[in-house]
Write a protein that holds these residues in place. Structure first.
Motif: not given
Length: 155
Positions: A13, A18-20, A22-23, A134, A137-139, A141-142
Motif C-alpha cells: 500500500a 486513502e482507500a483508493a 491502498e487498492l 483490504l 478496510k477501503a470500504r 475508510q470511505k
C-alpha cells in the motif's frame, strides 16, 4: 490476464491512508474490465479447451505425479497422473476435471488461474482472502470520509 500464485505477496500500500491508494496495484483491479457484465451468447461458454490449457500451465512447475498426490491428499481420493493427463488432453473432450476437485487442485498447485477464469466466465472476479481485508478496510475508510463530510455540513 496474468495469474497470481497463492504465495505471491500483495502489492504494498502507498501509505497515504486513502482507500483508493491502498487498492492501487492489487491484482484484482489490474486488467479487470469495469464494463457491465452481459449475458453470454450461444456457444460463448464452451470453455473446455481454455480450461485444459489453464490446468496444463498451472502444473508446469511440478511433476504431474506430485499434483495428483496433492489432490489425493486434500480430497482422500485416488487421483493418478493418467487422470490428470486425460483432464488436460484437448483430444479428450469428454474428460474434464470435476468441479468438486477444483479447490484441491488450486491448493496442490498453489495457482489461482483456474478459479480466476471460472469466476471471470461467470461475470465475477476471484478475490483472495487477504485482499478482502483490504477491500473491507477501503470500504470502511470511505464510509468514515462520507460521515466526516456529513458532520462538517452540520456545523
Amino acid at each position: 490476464m496474468p495469474q497470481r500464485r497463492l504465495d505471491t505477496p500483495l502489492s504494498a500500500a502507498s501509505g497515504t491512508g486513502e482507500a483508493a491508494s491502498e487498492l492501487e496495484g492489487l491484482p484484482l483491479f489490474t486488467g479487470v474490465p469495469l464494463a457491465p457484465v452481459t449475458r453470454p451468447g450461444e456457444g460463448q461458454l464452451d470453455c473446455g479447451p481454455g480450461l485444459k490449457r489453464i490446468l496444463t500451465d498451472a502444473m508446469k512447475p511440478f511433476s504431474r505425479y506430485d499434483v495428483a498426490a496433492g489432490i489425493g491428499k486434500f480430497t482422500g481420493r485416488d487421483i493418478t497422473k493418467t487422470i490428470l493427463d486425460a483432464w488436460t488432453a484437448e483430444s479428450k473432450d469428454q474428460n474434464q476435471m470435476p468441479a468438486h476437485l477444483v479447490p484441491a487442485f488450486v491448493h496442490a498447485t498453489q495457482d489461482t488461474g483456474l478459479i480466476e477464469e471460472l469466476c471471470r466466465l461467470c461475470g465475477g472476479a476471484f478475490v483472495p482472502f487477504e485482499e478482502t481485508r483490504l477491500l473491507k478496510k477501503a470500504r470502511i475508510q470511505k464510509t468514515i470520509e462520507l460521515l466526516k463530510q456529513q458532520m462538517n455540513s452540520l456545523k
